[in-house]
Write a protein that holds these residues in place. Structure first.
Motif, PDB file in Angstrom:
ATOM      1  N   PRO A  97       0.815  -1.218   0.000  1.00  0.00           N
ATOM      2  CA  PRO A  97       0.000   0.000   0.000  1.00  0.00           C
ATOM      3  C   PRO A  97       0.848   1.268   0.000  1.00  0.00           C
ATOM      4  N   GLY A  98       0.513   2.155  -0.943  1.00  0.00           N
ATOM      5  CA  GLY A  98       1.226   3.420  -1.071  1.00  0.00           C
ATOM      6  C   GLY A  98       2.476   3.357  -1.905  1.00  0.00           C
ATOM      7  N   HIS A  99       2.856   2.173  -2.376  1.00  0.00           N
ATOM      8  CA  HIS A  99       4.086   1.990  -3.144  1.00  0.00           C
ATOM      9  C   HIS A  99       3.748   1.470  -4.540  1.00  0.00           C
ATOM     10  N   GLY A 100       4.649   1.729  -5.473  1.00  0.00           N
ATOM     11  CA  GLY A 100       4.402   1.275  -6.831  1.00  0.00           C
ATOM     12  C   GLY A 100       3.073   1.803  -7.332  1.00  0.00           C
ATOM     13  N   TYR A 101       2.180   0.889  -7.699  1.00  0.00           N
ATOM     14  CA  TYR A 101       0.861   1.290  -8.205  1.00  0.00           C
ATOM     15  C   TYR A 101      -0.277   0.764  -7.343  1.00  0.00           C
ATOM     16  N   THR A 102      -0.011   0.514  -6.072  1.00  0.00           N
ATOM     17  CA  THR A 102      -1.057   0.152  -5.120  1.00  0.00           C
ATOM     18  C   THR A 102      -1.431   1.376  -4.287  1.00  0.00           C
ATOM     19  N   ASP A 103      -2.736   1.597  -4.110  1.00  0.00           N
ATOM     20  CA  ASP A 103      -3.219   2.709  -3.294  1.00  0.00           C
ATOM     21  C   ASP A 103      -2.863   2.504  -1.824  1.00  0.00           C
ATOM     22  N   GLY A 177      15.451   4.320  19.589  1.00  0.00           N
ATOM     23  CA  GLY A 177      16.279   5.292  18.884  1.00  0.00           C
ATOM     24  C   GLY A 177      15.465   6.100  17.895  1.00  0.00           C
ATOM     25  N   GLU A 178      15.852   7.354  17.748  1.00  0.00           N
ATOM     26  CA  GLU A 178      15.138   8.247  16.850  1.00  0.00           C
ATOM     27  C   GLU A 178      15.538   7.983  15.410  1.00  0.00           C
ATOM     28  N   LEU A 179      14.541   7.949  14.547  1.00  0.00           N
ATOM     29  CA  LEU A 179      14.796   7.754  13.131  1.00  0.00           C
ATOM     30  C   LEU A 179      15.406   9.019  12.534  1.00  0.00           C
ATOM     31  N   PRO A 180      16.128   8.896  11.420  1.00  0.00           N
ATOM     32  CA  PRO A 180      16.664  10.092  10.752  1.00  0.00           C
ATOM     33  C   PRO A 180      15.561  11.098  10.425  1.00  0.00           C
ATOM     34  N   LEU A 181      15.960  12.352  10.273  1.00  0.00           N
ATOM     35  CA  LEU A 181      15.026  13.444  10.041  1.00  0.00           C
ATOM     36  C   LEU A 181      14.110  13.171   8.853  1.00  0.00           C
ATOM     37  N   TYR A 182      14.622  12.489   7.832  1.00  0.00           N
ATOM     38  CA  TYR A 182      13.825  12.210   6.638  1.00  0.00           C
ATOM     39  C   TYR A 182      12.504  11.545   6.992  1.00  0.00           C
ATOM     40  N   TYR A 183      12.520  10.651   7.984  1.00  0.00           N
ATOM     41  CA  TYR A 183      11.311   9.920   8.349  1.00  0.00           C
ATOM     42  C   TYR A 183      10.368  10.742   9.217  1.00  0.00           C
ATOM     43  N   GLN A 184      10.779  11.939   9.619  1.00  0.00           N
ATOM     44  CA  GLN A 184       9.911  12.799  10.408  1.00  0.00           C
ATOM     45  C   GLN A 184       9.158  13.805   9.552  1.00  0.00           C
ATOM     46  N   ILE A 185       9.488  13.879   8.257  1.00  0.00           N
ATOM     47  CA  ILE A 185       8.931  14.967   7.441  1.00  0.00           C
ATOM     48  C   ILE A 185       7.424  14.880   7.310  1.00  0.00           C
ATOM     49  N   SER A 186       6.879  13.683   7.310  1.00  0.00           N
ATOM     50  CA  SER A 186       5.437  13.558   7.135  1.00  0.00           C
ATOM     51  C   SER A 186       4.728  13.338   8.466  1.00  0.00           C
ATOM     52  N   ARG A 236       7.926   9.743  -5.838  1.00  0.00           N
ATOM     53  CA  ARG A 236       6.615  10.379  -5.955  1.00  0.00           C
ATOM     54  C   ARG A 236       6.096  10.780  -4.574  1.00  0.00           C
ATOM     55  N   GLN A 237       5.273  11.805  -4.544  1.00  0.00           N
ATOM     56  CA  GLN A 237       4.838  12.371  -3.267  1.00  0.00           C
ATOM     57  C   GLN A 237       4.056  11.357  -2.428  1.00  0.00           C
ATOM     58  N   GLN A 238       3.121  10.630  -3.053  1.00  0.00           N
ATOM     59  CA  GLN A 238       2.356   9.653  -2.289  1.00  0.00           C
ATOM     60  C   GLN A 238       3.266   8.602  -1.679  1.00  0.00           C
ATOM     61  N   THR A 239       4.269   8.163  -2.439  1.00  0.00           N
ATOM     62  CA  THR A 239       5.144   7.098  -1.957  1.00  0.00           C
ATOM     63  C   THR A 239       6.050   7.597  -0.842  1.00  0.00           C
ATOM     64  N   ILE A 240       6.525   8.826  -0.941  1.00  0.00           N
ATOM     65  CA  ILE A 240       7.326   9.394   0.140  1.00  0.00           C
ATOM     66  C   ILE A 240       6.496   9.442   1.420  1.00  0.00           C
ATOM     67  N   ARG A 241       5.276   9.914   1.302  1.00  0.00           N
ATOM     68  CA  ARG A 241       4.418   9.990   2.490  1.00  0.00           C
ATOM     69  C   ARG A 241       4.158   8.604   3.065  1.00  0.00           C
ATOM     70  N   ALA A 242       3.783   7.662   2.206  1.00  0.00           N
ATOM     71  CA  ALA A 242       3.486   6.311   2.689  1.00  0.00           C
ATOM     72  C   ALA A 242       4.710   5.684   3.332  1.00  0.00           C
ATOM     73  N   GLY A 243       5.844   5.760   2.650  1.00  0.00           N
ATOM     74  CA  GLY A 243       7.047   5.105   3.147  1.00  0.00           C
ATOM     75  C   GLY A 243       7.536   5.677   4.460  1.00  0.00           C
TER      76      GLY A 243
END
Length: 329
Positions: A97-103, A177-186, A236-243
């Motif tokens: 979900p949220g990756h490739g072409y799955t909603d 442990g805290e995840l890198p900042l990248y994972y906090q963006i969403s 893609r924006q959706q995939t960044i958010r989902a991941g």
């Protein structure tokens, strides 16, 4: 000429920022169009409970489900494993979900206002429903990295949900442990609305190469992966958010899931590389093998986070062992 007061100055800066972000959003949208045009679906799109699910199917024999890891899609596993398996298995690979072409797993997870990531159980529920619609019954389920947590959730649904599991370099045990900042963006609506389009619009190809090099280390990404894996879909924006949302929320879900690992009695093959820099095996695969009664552990010396590329034959051997142990082959 009179100097602008603070209110007008701040208003002008805010307007300029909005224009810049609007420009980035347009650039991000155009980049997504180019990515999807060059990397179309390789399977078919199923409509399951109002959601699109992208699935690739090939071969005949016992059912084998493949679930990819983070920042990835089904091509990752299909390209390297399917050619060695379709002569004796029906291989079924899903985009998570949220990756490739799955909603996303449900409409409530879509859009810039959502800051929650689907649990492994929610992801497994959608994929399992798609599998049932294809007549899949008690498959062997293979999961890599984050996909291993989804494979575990699939098997934990009921005693007969899966015949066996194969877990590759899995994110499977709770961790601190805290995840890198990248994972906090969403984690906030502001990050969703502002930072994500910037990442999609401005991330250079060189950054993708660096991230791949770290994932494969100490091996190097093979040219076949670079050419065919569709890794740019992860920009893609959706995939960044989902991941980012799914990975950020995963430790809490694993803390609850791990309490039930001792109740899993199906055959489980766990394969890991002892040089994995992404998910240290002494914190993940090794303690998982101690927690599951019927688990078998395979250590690959000198291998990193991508064992299906570094030691493809050993991973195929683990799949065949799982099938034999489950009595489906």
């Amino acid at each position: 000429m009179a100097r602008p007061d603070r209110r007008h100055l701040l208003g002008g800066l805010a307007g300029a920022a909005a224009l810049a972000l609007g420009g980035c959003s347009r650039i991000a949208d155009r980049r997504e169009e180019r990515i999807e045009s060059s990397t179309p679906p390789v399977g078919r799109i199923m409509r399951i409970n109002g959601r699109n699910v992208h699935v690739w199917v090939g071969g005949q024999g016992p059912d084998l489900v493949l679930i990819h890891g983070g920042a990835s899609n089904l091509r990752d596993l299909v390209d390297v494993l399917a050619p060695r398996l379709t002569d004796r298995y029906r291989v079924i690979a899903f985009d998570r979900p949220g990756h490739g072409y799955t909603d996303r797993a449900s409409a409530s997870y879509e859009g810039v206002n959502n800051t929650r990531g689907e649990s492994p159980a929610q992801q497994a529920t959608l994929l399992r429903a798609a599998a049932r619609a294809m007549g899949v019954d008690r498959p062997i389920v293979l999961g890599h990295s984050v996909g291993a947590s989804v494979a575990l959730a699939w098997a934990m649904k009921s005693q007969d949900a899966a015949a066996a599991l194969v877990l590759l370099s899995g994110a499977v045990m709770p961790y601190d442990g805290e995840l890198p900042l990248y994972y906090q963006i969403s984690a906030t609506e502001l990050g969703n609305k502002r930072a994500v389009p910037l990442i999609t619009a401005l991330t250079p190809p060189r950054y993708v190469e660096i991230a791949l090099a770290r994932a494969f280390a100490p091996q190097s990404p093979p040219q076949s992966f670079l050419d065919h894996s569709g890794v740019d879909l992860a920009l893609r924006q959706q995939t960044i958010r989902a991941g980012t949302q799914q990975v950020r929320d995963l430790p809490g879900y694993l803390a609850e899931m791990s309490k039930r690992y001792a109740s899993l009695y199906l055959p489980v093959e766990i394969v890991y590389g002892d040089r994995d820099q992404i998910l240290p095996p002494e914190l993940q695969s090794v303690p998982l093998a101690r927690a599951i009664p019927n688990a078998r552990l395979t250590r690959l010396r000198g291998v990193g986070h991508m064992p299906h590329y570094a030691e493809t034959a050993r991973v195929v051997d683990a799949i065949d062992r799982a099938a034999l142990r489950a009595g489906v082959k």
